[in-house]
Design an enzyme around this catalytic site. Sequence first.
Site, PDB file in Angstrom:
ATOM      1  N   GLU A 116       3.360   9.319 -18.118  1.00  0.00           N
ATOM      2  CA  GLU A 116       4.493  10.195 -18.457  1.00  0.00           C
ATOM      3  C   GLU A 116       4.423  10.670 -19.911  1.00  0.00           C
ATOM      4  OE1 GLU A 116       5.827  11.197 -15.977  1.00  0.00           O
ATOM      5  OE2 GLU A 116       6.096   9.602 -14.503  1.00  0.00           O
ATOM      6  N   HIS A 139      12.015   5.668 -20.767  1.00  0.00           N
ATOM      7  CA  HIS A 139      12.213   5.983 -19.353  1.00  0.00           C
ATOM      8  C   HIS A 139      12.256   4.671 -18.581  1.00  0.00           C
ATOM      9  CE1 HIS A 139      11.532   7.422 -15.321  1.00  0.00           C
ATOM     10  NE2 HIS A 139      10.348   6.849 -15.258  1.00  0.00           N
ATOM     11  N   HIS A 141      13.962   2.700 -14.596  1.00  0.00           N
ATOM     12  CA  HIS A 141      14.447   2.871 -13.220  1.00  0.00           C
ATOM     13  C   HIS A 141      15.664   1.956 -13.010  1.00  0.00           C
ATOM     14  CE1 HIS A 141       9.881   3.638 -12.154  1.00  0.00           C
ATOM     15  NE2 HIS A 141      10.388   4.633 -12.863  1.00  0.00           N
ATOM     16  N   GLU A 169      34.608   3.650 -22.710  1.00  0.00           N
ATOM     17  CA  GLU A 169      33.700   3.963 -23.821  1.00  0.00           C
ATOM     18  C   GLU A 169      32.731   5.120 -23.533  1.00  0.00           C
ATOM     19  OE1 GLU A 169      30.729   0.423 -22.415  1.00  0.00           O
ATOM     20  OE2 GLU A 169      30.674   0.951 -24.521  1.00  0.00           O
ATOM     21  N   HIS A 210      14.556   9.012  -9.070  1.00  0.00           N
ATOM     22  CA  HIS A 210      13.417   8.354  -9.710  1.00  0.00           C
ATOM     23  C   HIS A 210      13.890   7.447 -10.850  1.00  0.00           C
ATOM     24  CE1 HIS A 210       9.171   8.652 -11.648  1.00  0.00           C
ATOM     25  NE2 HIS A 210       9.864   7.685 -12.218  1.00  0.00           N
TER      26      HIS A 210
HETATM   27  P1  13P Z   1       3.204   4.504 -16.083  1.00  0.00           P
HETATM   28  O1  13P Z   1       2.745   3.147 -15.595  1.00  0.00           O
HETATM   29  O2  13P Z   1       2.089   5.504 -16.107  1.00  0.00           O
HETATM   30  O3  13P Z   1       3.915   4.378 -17.412  1.00  0.00           O
HETATM   31  O4  13P Z   1       4.252   5.076 -15.032  1.00  0.00           O
HETATM   32  C1  13P Z   1       5.408   4.362 -14.705  1.00  0.00           C
HETATM   33  C2  13P Z   1       6.532   5.249 -14.290  1.00  0.00           C
HETATM   34  O5  13P Z   1       7.690   4.876 -14.420  1.00  0.00           O
HETATM   35  C3  13P Z   1       6.232   6.602 -13.749  1.00  0.00           C
HETATM   36  O6  13P Z   1       7.359   7.425 -13.817  1.00  0.00           O
HETATM   37 ZN    ZN Z   2       9.240   6.244 -13.585  1.00  0.00          ZN
END
Ligand code: 13P
Ligand code: ZN
Length: 271
Positions: A116, A139, A141, A169, A210
């Site tokens: 990414e 980033h 999840h 908040e 995602h």
């Molecule tokens: P990477 O292992 O390449 O960082 O990817 C993980 C991920 O969250 C893809 O969106």
């Molecule tokens: Zn991801």
Amino acid sequence: MKDIFTAPFVEEMKDITANMYRLGWDERNGGNISYMLDPQTVGEYLDLSHVIRTIPTGFEAKPLIGKIFIVTGTGKYFRNVEKDPERNLGIIRIAEDGTTAELLWGYSDGGKFTSELPAHLMSHMARLSVDPQNRVVMHCHPTYTLAMNFVHPLEEKAFTHTLWEMCTECIVVFPDGVGVLPWMLCGNNTIGEATAEKMKEFRLVVWGMHGLYGAGRDMDEAFGLVETVEKAAQIYMLTCNRPRLNTIRDEQMQELAEAFGVQYRKDFLNL
Ligand code: 13P
Ligand code: ZN
């Protein structure tokens, strides 16, 4: 030369990845972080004229030429960063051509930066254009935010408004709201460009079904944004299938934003 394993920026990466893993935001290799470093500080730990190898990035990042980042490796597990930072992290500098990364440290098993990287570096450029002090893009999840993606309209105003309603908040922490992208193929320049476009306006961007991106001036800001969205999403998911007896009304959110003196998205309220 000081010992790189004691560098505060390596310690911060170890600490943040361990926390994110334990919060359940980063299963397996899920998630990635990029953190722009001060070259002078890095120079206390590394010989900046020594490039281990060069890696093409596949896109142009002219405004970032000469900038140094510590970045999680692709395919690497956040769970493992703490015990082996040199294998799971890398320190890269954007070369003179703007399209090559010079590896200064890390990815010791021959690995490379996150898939990414386009979304990260393009987001850095976008955030720096509106806030020259931005340093971190992360980033992950997060579970409840992702769950909410499946049962709530994926639309910026509606999504932000619901999150704001869930914790007092929220409007104070992210008055700029949450940008939302539809499901897209990840790991390429197209999603990178779309993310960066949103990052000009928002410090938080949902990647539909995602995950979530957060940006900030330091690790605390980026982490705090993600953490607050995730908390609000958790409350939403715990309450969305029950009758709603009480809520924080739009006038009350306005009152909060004004009392705390934050610039908020007035168009995201229904006043
Ligand atoms: P990477 O292992 O390449 O960082 O990817 C993980 C991920 O969250 C893809 O969106
Ligand atoms: Zn991801």
